[in-house]
Design a protein around this motif. Structure first.
Motif, short mmCIF file in Angstrom:
data_model
loop_
_atom_site.label_atom_id
_atom_site.label_comp_id
_atom_site.label_asym_id
_atom_site.label_seq_id
_atom_site.Cartn_x
_atom_site.Cartn_y
_atom_site.Cartn_z
N ASN A 57 -6.85 -0.18 31.19
CA ASN A 57 -8.19 0.07 31.73
C ASN A 57 -8.28 -0.12 33.23
N ASN A 58 -7.38 -0.89 33.78
CA ASN A 58 -7.45 -1.15 35.21
C ASN A 58 -6.06 -1.50 35.74
N LYS A 59 -5.99 -1.71 37.04
CA LYS A 59 -4.71 -1.96 37.69
C LYS A 59 -4.07 -3.25 37.20
N ASN A 60 -4.88 -4.25 36.95
CA ASN A 60 -4.33 -5.53 36.48
C ASN A 60 -3.68 -5.39 35.12
N GLU A 61 -4.30 -4.61 34.24
CA GLU A 61 -3.72 -4.38 32.92
C GLU A 61 -2.40 -3.62 33.03
#
Length: 353
Positions: free
Chosen positions: A127-131
């Motif tokens: 869902n996002n860059k961290n994931e």
């Protein structure tokens, strides 16, 4: 879900040959000519044979990197060989490939972390860059590479490390099946063992199915559950690993196994040297394609193509007229002995003291 994960039915790939003034088709290369097999979940099937027998083309046809000429490829019972690129795209997540050359298969301008993250982003698995970073870090751990290596480029790695990156990229979308196309043939012996052990550990951990394409039977013996032997575009024998290595039935399989080096000096293995060259796939011989090099050839071999048939009540399948001719006795070993004696020809086999 019951049934095999992957089923290949009568797969064919004929490459057209163009020539003449207007580039008309003058013939075809029969690279794959009627190959059928299944792979179950969590199973490794090894596809083996000499260079040029068509085994890599089979893997590419399954992935639709090369369009098959005919035949069917089913994933969980669903045909995927005729799907449009758009319909096939979500299914590509379930089948991935590890190529032979780990350097040429990686983009030299991208950092390793971005290479592994690419399929995660393309399939929308985070869902996002961290994931994305968390998933990439976890994959680096799985293939036994340090996390700080994500910031490096492929040329900064050794061959074995680059192949681990290729495996991590194949694992990224969470596949059910990975095709290993000569994935260890370019590596040193000790590194081969490390990569093979890594694949086995990942298979146990993730329940992966593997199509292991190789010409190295010494490696195949340690990595596979079943083996399919190819010769000139056709499968000549399929068996579980133990049965095939202990009791090969097709003369070509016996020749391949006789070439496997044995490190134990107390074990002697007679080398089978096949006469002649492999026929051209442009104009393959009629009947059994191996008959031009087989020391046990007899008349039916030259005219009728043998089909894969079970040996007795076993699951070992062999495409050989000797194995299906009742006149040659119960076991194929006895059949070959009888055939050789009737022709006053020496039987080239393998001996284990």
């Amino acid at each position: 879900m019951s049934g095999p994960l992957l089923e290949v039915r009568n797969l064919k790939k004929h490459f057209p040959l163009q020539g003449g003034l207007f580039g008309s088709v003058t013939g075809y290369v029969h690279a794959v000519d009627g190959v059928s097999f299944t792979i179950n979940r969590g199973e490794t099937l090894s596809l083996v044979g000499e260079s040029g027998c068509g085994k890599s083309t089979v893997g590419r046809c399954i992935l639709r990197l090369t369009e098959p000429t005919a035949g069917e490829v089913l994933l969980d019972g669903q045909r995927i060989d005729h799907l449009s690129p758009g319909a096939l795209r979500p299914l590509r997540q379930r089948i991935q490939i590890v190529f032979q050359d780990p350097f040429s298969s990686l983009n030299p301008r991208m950092r390793v972390g971005d290479i592994i993250a690419e399929p995660i982003i393309n399939f929308g698995l985070a869902n996002n860059k961290n994931e994305v970073e968390d998933r990439v870090s976890g994959l680096m751990d799985r293939v036994r590479l340090p996390r700080d290596a994500m910031r490096r480029h492929p040329h900064e790695f050794s061959g074995g490390q680059r192949q681990r990156v290729g495996i991590a990229r194949a694992l990224a979308p969470g596949p059910d099946l990975i095709i290993c196309d000569e994935a260890v043939s370019a590596l040193d012996v000790s590194v081969k063992a490390q990569i093979v052990n890594l694949l086995a550990a990942l298979q146990d951990e993730l329940g992966l199915a593997l199509l292991f394409i190789s010409h190295d039977l010494a490696i195949v013996e340690h990595v596979t559950h079943r083996v399919a032997v190819m010769y000139l575009g056709k499968i000549v024998e399929i068996s579980d690993r133990r049965t095939l290595f202990a009791s090969p039935q097709h003369p070509y399989t016996r020749a391949l196994l006789s070439a496997v080096p044995v490190p134990d000096p107390s074990v002697r293995r007679d080398r089978i040297v096949l006469r002649g060259d492999v026929p051209s796939p442009i104009n393959p011989p009629p009947g059994c394609r191996f008959h031009t090099r087989c020391p046990f050839v007899f008349d039916p071999c030259r005219t009728a193509a043998p089909s894969l048939r079970p040996i007795g009540k076993t699951e070992q399948l062999v495409a050989c007229h000797l194995s299906s001719d009742a006149a040659f006795g119960q076991s194929n070993a006895a059949q070959l002995q009888t055939a050789a004696a009737s022709k006053n020809a020496p039987l080239h086999g393998q001996k284990r003291d």
